[in-house]
Design a protein around this motif. Structure first.
Motif, mmCIF file in Angstrom:
data_model
loop_
_atom_site.group_PDB
_atom_site.id
_atom_site.type_symbol
_atom_site.label_atom_id
_atom_site.label_comp_id
_atom_site.label_asym_id
_atom_site.label_seq_id
_atom_site.Cartn_x
_atom_site.Cartn_y
_atom_site.Cartn_z
ATOM 1 N N PHE B 45 -32.762 -87.535 22.547
ATOM 2 C CA PHE B 45 -32.299 -88.194 21.734
ATOM 3 C C PHE B 45 -31.283 -88.692 21.053
ATOM 4 O O PHE B 45 -30.367 -89.776 21.253
ATOM 5 N N THR B 46 -30.533 -87.176 20.647
ATOM 6 C CA THR B 46 -28.693 -87.263 20.638
ATOM 7 C C THR B 46 -27.832 -88.203 21.043
ATOM 8 O O THR B 46 -27.704 -88.730 20.896
ATOM 9 N N VAL B 47 -28.327 -87.420 22.537
ATOM 10 C CA VAL B 47 -26.841 -88.165 23.790
ATOM 11 C C VAL B 47 -27.150 -89.590 23.475
ATOM 12 O O VAL B 47 -26.336 -89.970 23.633
ATOM 13 N N LYS B 48 -29.091 -90.134 23.754
ATOM 14 C CA LYS B 48 -28.935 -91.305 23.461
ATOM 15 C C LYS B 48 -28.401 -92.240 23.007
ATOM 16 O O LYS B 48 -28.081 -93.557 22.321
ATOM 17 N N GLN B 49 -28.401 -91.768 21.748
ATOM 18 C CA GLN B 49 -28.376 -91.914 20.470
ATOM 19 C C GLN B 49 -26.915 -92.239 20.399
ATOM 20 O O GLN B 49 -25.874 -94.193 20.137
ATOM 21 N N VAL B 50 -26.000 -91.596 21.000
ATOM 22 C CA VAL B 50 -24.205 -91.512 20.710
ATOM 23 C C VAL B 50 -23.694 -92.690 21.677
ATOM 24 O O VAL B 50 -23.243 -93.089 21.488
ATOM 25 N N VAL B 187 -18.103 -84.745 13.672
ATOM 26 C CA VAL B 187 -18.908 -85.514 13.016
ATOM 27 C C VAL B 187 -19.193 -85.717 11.507
ATOM 28 O O VAL B 187 -19.600 -86.571 10.831
ATOM 29 N N GLN B 188 -17.806 -84.528 11.119
ATOM 30 C CA GLN B 188 -17.560 -85.028 9.984
ATOM 31 C C GLN B 188 -16.507 -85.525 8.880
ATOM 32 O O GLN B 188 -16.272 -86.087 7.747
ATOM 33 N N LYS B 189 -16.300 -86.610 9.829
ATOM 34 C CA LYS B 189 -15.500 -88.218 9.671
ATOM 35 C C LYS B 189 -16.656 -88.975 9.378
ATOM 36 O O LYS B 189 -17.346 -88.931 8.707
ATOM 37 N N CYS B 193 -21.671 -86.605 8.870
ATOM 38 C CA CYS B 193 -22.343 -85.308 8.679
ATOM 39 C C CYS B 193 -21.676 -83.762 8.387
ATOM 40 O O CYS B 193 -20.521 -84.024 8.461
ATOM 41 N N PRO B 194 -23.010 -82.755 7.968
ATOM 42 C CA PRO B 194 -21.769 -82.058 7.848
ATOM 43 C C PRO B 194 -20.978 -81.109 9.135
ATOM 44 O O PRO B 194 -21.201 -81.892 10.439
ATOM 45 N N ALA B 195 -20.110 -80.691 9.076
ATOM 46 C CA ALA B 195 -18.866 -80.408 10.002
ATOM 47 C C ALA B 195 -19.900 -79.547 11.035
ATOM 48 O O ALA B 195 -20.452 -78.521 10.639
ATOM 49 N N GLY B 196 -19.075 -78.839 11.740
ATOM 50 C CA GLY B 196 -19.409 -77.949 13.067
ATOM 51 C C GLY B 196 -19.626 -78.132 13.964
ATOM 52 O O GLY B 196 -20.616 -78.029 14.672
ATOM 53 N N LEU B 197 -19.385 -79.554 14.220
ATOM 54 C CA LEU B 197 -20.343 -80.759 15.716
ATOM 55 C C LEU B 197 -18.963 -80.998 16.227
ATOM 56 O O LEU B 197 -18.798 -81.521 15.508
ATOM 57 N N GLY B 198 -18.361 -80.778 17.557
ATOM 58 C CA GLY B 198 -17.822 -82.422 18.017
ATOM 59 C C GLY B 198 -18.485 -82.414 19.495
ATOM 60 O O GLY B 198 -19.689 -81.964 19.828
ATOM 61 N N VAL B 199 -17.869 -84.140 19.680
ATOM 62 C CA VAL B 199 -19.113 -84.517 20.974
ATOM 63 C C VAL B 199 -17.981 -84.627 21.731
ATOM 64 O O VAL B 199 -16.676 -85.459 21.157
ATOM 65 N N TRP B 200 -18.291 -84.808 23.380
ATOM 66 C CA TRP B 200 -16.898 -85.053 23.711
ATOM 67 C C TRP B 200 -17.312 -85.924 25.366
ATOM 68 O O TRP B 200 -18.607 -85.243 25.617
ATOM 69 N N ILE B 201 -16.930 -86.687 24.877
ATOM 70 C CA ILE B 201 -17.904 -87.557 25.981
ATOM 71 C C ILE B 201 -16.644 -88.199 27.226
ATOM 72 O O ILE B 201 -15.439 -87.852 27.087
ATOM 73 N N PHE B 202 -17.274 -87.757 28.391
ATOM 74 C CA PHE B 202 -16.089 -87.599 30.286
ATOM 75 C C PHE B 202 -16.836 -88.507 31.235
ATOM 76 O O PHE B 202 -18.173 -88.567 30.919
ATOM 77 N N ASN B 203 -15.678 -89.114 32.215
ATOM 78 C CA ASN B 203 -16.644 -89.834 32.783
ATOM 79 C C ASN B 203 -16.168 -88.699 34.741
ATOM 80 O O ASN B 203 -16.090 -86.992 33.914
ATOM 81 N N GLU B 204 -17.337 -88.962 35.604
ATOM 82 C CA GLU B 204 -16.916 -87.963 36.740
ATOM 83 C C GLU B 204 -15.524 -88.107 37.029
ATOM 84 O O GLU B 204 -15.521 -86.608 38.047
ATOM 85 N N LYS B 205 -14.503 -88.720 37.061
ATOM 86 C CA LYS B 205 -13.142 -88.216 37.486
ATOM 87 C C LYS B 205 -12.404 -87.170 36.793
ATOM 88 O O LYS B 205 -12.209 -86.262 37.344
ATOM 89 N N CYS B 206 -12.818 -87.352 35.729
ATOM 90 C CA CYS B 206 -12.749 -85.968 34.727
ATOM 91 C C CYS B 206 -13.681 -84.513 35.506
ATOM 92 O O CYS B 206 -12.868 -83.268 35.698
ATOM 93 N N ILE B 245 -29.561 -78.177 14.559
ATOM 94 C CA ILE B 245 -29.977 -78.936 12.564
ATOM 95 C C ILE B 245 -28.383 -80.308 12.771
ATOM 96 O O ILE B 245 -28.982 -81.340 12.375
ATOM 97 N N ALA B 246 -27.514 -79.573 13.498
ATOM 98 C CA ALA B 246 -26.039 -80.778 13.392
ATOM 99 C C ALA B 246 -26.454 -81.620 14.564
ATOM 100 O O ALA B 246 -25.988 -83.042 14.103
ATOM 101 N N ILE B 247 -27.101 -81.187 15.306
ATOM 102 C CA ILE B 247 -27.058 -82.388 16.646
ATOM 103 C C ILE B 247 -28.242 -83.175 15.596
ATOM 104 O O ILE B 247 -28.304 -84.291 16.463
#
Lengths: 360, 360
Positions: B45-50, B187-189, B193-206, B245-247
């Motif tokens: 769900f979270t991936v889809k929303q992001v 996510v905390q900016k 959301c409360p801090a403690g989670l980073g989100v990394w998006i990347f493509n197949e080239k990576c 909880i953060a996700i």
């Protein structure tokens, strides 16, 4: 129906956690800067509580990571000079061994089949080993490593760093920190806090090792290395913006447990595990997964379901009654169940569990 | 008095966060296994929303880390073959540069003084560079990197991986992902959301880059490398027990923002920043810290306090009125203030802020 999670992790939240999180939100803990005095107070409070709860000597460091998994990486990165020895008898002890190899270190692997513990004749550490990894409680198999055995290894290996994985035995575990160099755990097992925080405790001997590696130009990577963690911890801070609610909640739960008294928490754990093991021993279709009593865990209880009956059926039967337990791990998935015996689970729930198991 | 945190991070929580955390506790999100179907649903769900919120193409991967700081380490570990180029004009862009050096990579540093942005004549990337790091919004100085400039760099460097630090510009930032290879944020900016989670998006080239490094035996370390992250994400899981909880909360906040409409959220951010910048421009004792309008951030607004008046005094004056802002960063601590303009802060709070600044 209220569900009780007696799973091997994460397990039931400690009964005060929800109110601590509410209070943290009310006090804006997630919003205050992690460079502020308000955060420094939370950090220092939590460190103090962890030390008091576990009897950590004043001169040992306490730092926070994302998980216990992350601590394996830090140990491999900062604390192994040449070669590490690993007591491997399950998935988690094996995984740290794999991390050490991934970092290009030589390793000595002292291995036992799943469900077996180590005995004195296994304690033969190669002379060139400079870090010894002991998994005090193997969450995958329910095998424990008695602290007296750890002390023996210390005596025979006064120089090597000894690091203890206590992920699923804290806060039950009582250990003399002066006889080990490093210990780590996650908060979502015995502490009953939401996952997302690891706690790493270590002494100056570990720091000296990291300093040597750094001086030799062998430390690689910039994320949470020991010096970044320590530099920040000395100011009651973390390197990156932390999960402040988790640090706050951990401190409060430690305080709650200290108030309740650790010796009561520990004796309740002994009592609950005795009840459950007695029921297993008396049951015609069940057996201890760990045959040797001396190494049978008090905090993760693993039950073998004998041929003719089905572990899945036992799990489903308990689940209908509101008690969730874990499957066996890996190859034991079909024939074992794992049941947490953490302080988060009351005696009353254990009475119910034992009644149900007896009736199965 | 209710305090409003217009700090550069963490900042005010999004107004729905508290109820999402309550709901997560009620639904036992912290207790369910991260190998269970219930967790997989939350992850997916979270991936889809992001992806929907930011317009991420279907074939880009989304994974979770402990923080954006951790993503620097993953990029240095998994995505730099030989040499990386870094546009450095503040503390955060410099820190990723330091990580790349700590991993033993060659680097090209394209540097500007604090408060200045980059222009076309700076876009000279060495031929042997295989990863280009762009900090889209430098949280320490309030300088932005216009997306058109990123696209120009892409055109001139079709082969090198382009990675974008969007820590303090998401969700305001609108970017064409097909013109970059990797983007990350905390996510905390802007997400509040409360801090403690980073989100990394990347493509197949990576991924291909990481595969090459692995095939050459150059990947080191076992914690959260790209393959472990991807293998787990393909099953809607995480490598270690996550901050569930953060996700959960991030997914719900994305959903709230999508419902509100991203174009409204973005135009409100434009409106609020225009108001504040206009007040700064008209004030006799204040000035823009970023002189060139084209590179002036819309999400972190940095104000220079002219000689004769005191930045500390401005901060204290706002604080008494319930508005907390940040000091300038590093060497600018005494003469600047930084004010977040995230979607978590309402127009009404900005009206109040601007009135107070005009009256100062």
């Amino acid at each position: 129906m209220k569900k009780f999670h007696l799973t091997a992790g994460p397990s039931e939240l400690y009964f005060t956690v929800e109110q601590h999180i509410q209070q943290a939100l009310k006090e804006n803990v997630a919003v205050i800067s992690h460079r502020s005095g308000a955060f420094q107070e939370i950090f220092s409070f939590t460190v103090k509580q962890v030390k008091e709860m576990l009897g950590v000597p004043e001169d040992y460091h306490v730092v926070f990571t994302g998980s216990a998994t992350e601590v394996w990486e830090r140990l491999a990165q900062d604390c192994i000079a040449q070669k590490s020895a690993h007591f491997v008898n399950g998935s988690f002890s094996e995984r740290f061994h794999a991390f050490a190899e991934a970092w290009g270190h030589q390793t000595q692997k002292i291995e036992k089949p799943l469900g077996e513990g180590f005995s004195e004749e296994d304690f033969k550490i190669d002379v060139d080993v400079d870090l010894i990894s002991i998994t005090q409680n193997e969450t995958s198999t329910g095998v424990q490593f008695p602290v007296e055995d750890i002390y023996k290894i210390r005596e025979e290996n006064p120089e090597a760093l000894i690091t203890v994985d206590a992920v699923s035995s804290i806060p039950y575990l009582e250990i003399d920190f002066t006889k080990i160099d490093s210990l780590y755990f996650s908060v979502q097992k015995g502490m009953g806090c939401p996952a997302g925080l690891g706690v790493w405790i270590f002494n100056e001997k570990c720091v000296d090792r990291a300093k040597t590696l750094k001086a030799e130009g062998r430390l690689m990577g910039g994320y949470h290395d020991m010096f970044t963690l320590l530099k920040n911890a000395s100011k009651n801070m973390t390197p990156a913006t932390p999960n402040a609610i988790a640090i706050y909640t951990l401190g409060k739960v430690c305080e709650d447990m200290i108030r309740r008294e650790m010796k009561i928490i520990r004796s309740e754990s002994d009592y609950k595990s005795s009840l459950l093991y007695a029921a297993v021993g008396a049951h015609k279709d069940l057996d201890y997964a760990v045959k040797e009593e001396r190494v049978r865990s008090k905090t993760v209880i693993v039950i073998e379901v004998k041929e003719g009956r089905d572990a899945k059926d036992l799990m489903a039967y308990l689940s209908v009654q509101g008690l969730e337990v874990s499957t066996g791990y890996g190859p034991k998935k079909a024939t074992q169940v794992r049941i947490a015996n953490f302080p988060t689970i009351s005696k009353e729930v254990y009475f119910r569990l034992v009644d149900l198991i007896e009736a199965w």
